[in-house]
Design a protein around this motif. Sequence first.
Motif, PDB file in Angstrom:
ATOM      1  N   PRO A 107       0.835  -1.209   0.000  1.00  0.00           N
ATOM      2  CA  PRO A 107       0.000   0.000   0.000  1.00  0.00           C
ATOM      3  C   PRO A 107       0.869   1.258   0.000  1.00  0.00           C
ATOM      4  CG  PRO A 107      -0.828  -1.609   1.571  1.00  0.00           C
ATOM      5  CD  PRO A 107       0.493  -2.131   1.094  1.00  0.00           C
ATOM      6  N   LEU A 108       0.357   2.290  -0.641  1.00  0.00           N
ATOM      7  CA  LEU A 108       1.003   3.594  -0.804  1.00  0.00           C
ATOM      8  C   LEU A 108       2.041   3.606  -1.925  1.00  0.00           C
ATOM      9  CD1 LEU A 108       1.491   4.730   2.915  1.00  0.00           C
ATOM     10  CD2 LEU A 108      -0.419   5.216   1.380  1.00  0.00           C
ATOM     11  N   PHE A 109       2.102   2.531  -2.697  1.00  0.00           N
ATOM     12  CA  PHE A 109       2.988   2.509  -3.858  1.00  0.00           C
ATOM     13  C   PHE A 109       2.192   2.079  -5.088  1.00  0.00           C
ATOM     14  CE2 PHE A 109       5.707   1.911  -0.162  1.00  0.00           C
ATOM     15  CZ  PHE A 109       6.671   2.894  -0.374  1.00  0.00           C
ATOM     16  N   ASN A 110       2.714   2.430  -6.267  1.00  0.00           N
ATOM     17  CA  ASN A 110       1.892   2.314  -7.478  1.00  0.00           C
ATOM     18  C   ASN A 110       1.519   0.878  -7.833  1.00  0.00           C
ATOM     19  OD1 ASN A 110       4.448   1.506  -8.287  1.00  0.00           O
ATOM     20  ND2 ASN A 110       4.461   2.708 -10.165  1.00  0.00           N
ATOM     21  N   GLY A 111       2.355  -0.092  -7.484  1.00  0.00           N
ATOM     22  CA  GLY A 111       2.003  -1.470  -7.793  1.00  0.00           C
ATOM     23  C   GLY A 111       0.738  -1.925  -7.094  1.00  0.00           C
ATOM     24  N   PHE A 112       0.481  -1.376  -5.924  1.00  0.00           N
ATOM     25  CA  PHE A 112      -0.719  -1.755  -5.171  1.00  0.00           C
ATOM     26  C   PHE A 112      -1.986  -1.295  -5.884  1.00  0.00           C
ATOM     27  CE2 PHE A 112      -3.982  -0.598  -2.045  1.00  0.00           C
ATOM     28  CZ  PHE A 112      -4.175  -1.821  -1.408  1.00  0.00           C
ATOM     29  N   LEU A 118       4.071   8.755  -5.842  1.00  0.00           N
ATOM     30  CA  LEU A 118       2.986   9.684  -6.170  1.00  0.00           C
ATOM     31  C   LEU A 118       1.758   8.945  -6.679  1.00  0.00           C
ATOM     32  CD1 LEU A 118       2.020  12.636  -6.591  1.00  0.00           C
ATOM     33  CD2 LEU A 118       2.984  12.485  -8.911  1.00  0.00           C
ATOM     34  N   LEU A 119       1.954   8.008  -7.593  1.00  0.00           N
ATOM     35  CA  LEU A 119       0.815   7.262  -8.136  1.00  0.00           C
ATOM     36  C   LEU A 119       0.205   6.335  -7.096  1.00  0.00           C
ATOM     37  CD1 LEU A 119       2.117   6.371 -11.717  1.00  0.00           C
ATOM     38  CD2 LEU A 119       0.583   8.220 -11.035  1.00  0.00           C
ATOM     39  N   GLY A 120       1.010   5.919  -6.113  1.00  0.00           N
ATOM     40  CA  GLY A 120       0.457   5.092  -5.049  1.00  0.00           C
ATOM     41  C   GLY A 120      -0.377   5.884  -4.062  1.00  0.00           C
ATOM     42  N   VAL A 121       0.044   7.113  -3.792  1.00  0.00           N
ATOM     43  CA  VAL A 121      -0.683   7.954  -2.840  1.00  0.00           C
ATOM     44  C   VAL A 121      -1.889   8.613  -3.505  1.00  0.00           C
ATOM     45  CG1 VAL A 121      -0.501   9.968  -1.326  1.00  0.00           C
ATOM     46  CG2 VAL A 121       1.391   8.330  -1.474  1.00  0.00           C
ATOM     47  N   PRO A 147      -3.777   7.707  -6.594  1.00  0.00           N
ATOM     48  CA  PRO A 147      -4.016   6.827  -7.748  1.00  0.00           C
ATOM     49  C   PRO A 147      -4.942   7.425  -8.796  1.00  0.00           C
ATOM     50  CG  PRO A 147      -5.243   6.061  -5.838  1.00  0.00           C
ATOM     51  CD  PRO A 147      -4.342   7.147  -5.354  1.00  0.00           C
ATOM     52  N   GLN A 148      -5.703   8.447  -8.423  1.00  0.00           N
ATOM     53  CA  GLN A 148      -6.631   9.028  -9.380  1.00  0.00           C
ATOM     54  C   GLN A 148      -5.899   9.642 -10.567  1.00  0.00           C
ATOM     55  OE1 GLN A 148      -9.805   8.393  -8.637  1.00  0.00           O
ATOM     56  NE2 GLN A 148     -10.314   9.047 -10.729  1.00  0.00           N
ATOM     57  N   ILE A 149      -4.652  10.054 -10.365  1.00  0.00           N
ATOM     58  CA  ILE A 149      -3.850  10.567 -11.484  1.00  0.00           C
ATOM     59  C   ILE A 149      -3.710   9.499 -12.559  1.00  0.00           C
ATOM     60  CG2 ILE A 149      -1.578  11.452 -12.135  1.00  0.00           C
ATOM     61  CD1 ILE A 149      -1.274  12.511  -9.298  1.00  0.00           C
ATOM     62  N   LEU A 150      -3.502   8.276 -12.130  1.00  0.00           N
ATOM     63  CA  LEU A 150      -3.384   7.156 -13.063  1.00  0.00           C
ATOM     64  C   LEU A 150      -4.747   6.730 -13.588  1.00  0.00           C
ATOM     65  CD1 LEU A 150      -1.712   4.861 -14.397  1.00  0.00           C
ATOM     66  CD2 LEU A 150      -1.983   3.573 -12.261  1.00  0.00           C
TER      67      LEU A 150
END
Length: 340
Positions: A100-105, A177-180, A182-185
């Motif tokens: 959690p808190l990272f983009n892979g999650f 950033l993408l993990g925190v 995720p809406q950006i992604l």
Amino acid sequence: MLENDIRRLLAYHIISQVGYMVAGVGMGVFGTAAGEMAINGAAAHAFCHILYKALLFMGMGAIIEVTGRSKLTELGGIYKYMPITFWLYMIGAFSISGFPLFNGFVSKTMIIQASAMWHYSIIWLMLEGASIGTFLHTGLKLPWGAWFARDKPVCEAREPPKNMLAAMGITAFLCTLLGVYPQILYNILPYPVDYVPYAPGHVVAMCQILLFTFVAFWLLRAMLHGTPTITLDTDWFYRIPGKKVIRFCEGPLMAFASFMDRGTMRMAGFFRALPPKSQTVVENRIDNAFHVTLPELLNFEKTYDKIKSVKVSELSFNLIYILIAMLLLLIFILFGVVMK
């Protein structure tokens, strides 16, 4: 798990991550909520994979750059010399493992959720199991063997150049950033995203898996350390036959070459032992063979003329036979017409 080369370790692990994407595409039935979730998850995971895999390769590349070593058995004990590189690498390791808190999650759990929506229990179990292997392999074994396996390093180590650290820092920032957020992604995915990655159930389940994986690794870490062996893959096709070719060259082929050398030396000794007059006769005969007889045999123009004349004569006889046959056929035809 017994691979010793850090580059091969990371390269092999691309297969499992591509497996997530393939699973997402396979479940991506258009027009269904689960299918759209799967396609979104596959696209998101492909995007995230580029970031964290690049960060992991840069981390291992930094080690190779400053130490000149790429084997786990040749590394270890370098954490106090390369702490910044270690923590930047670990951001990539946490990302690929689905922390959690990272983009892979935020991408991996979308594919897992799609399998649950389709009620594909076996696929769901395999995807969760792949998370265990990922963390065990990339997040624990590799950094442990590279940075901590020894008390003292066996090679010189230091932080890599600042430009390498800057590249790793930028990539690590994007993974976080993408993990925190995720809406950006999610805003750039093919379909509208109706998914909350940080639901308590998702977070607790992933943390449990990763925690028990860490405990298992810590208990078995001595067994999972790299061994000084070569793990054969597709390189079997040139390593194993290559050994046999080398043995053939070192054995029978060299024996034949030695035999020819000995024969040549014996022949040279025989000619040296001849009287001077005999040597002159032999030399004249050899010279005559190479300068008179052989050119006559290799005179292709005369040979071609002979072959050409033979073919022309044969062709002439063949034409005569054909004309006679045609004449007889004409006589029979005329005879038949007259009889009618």
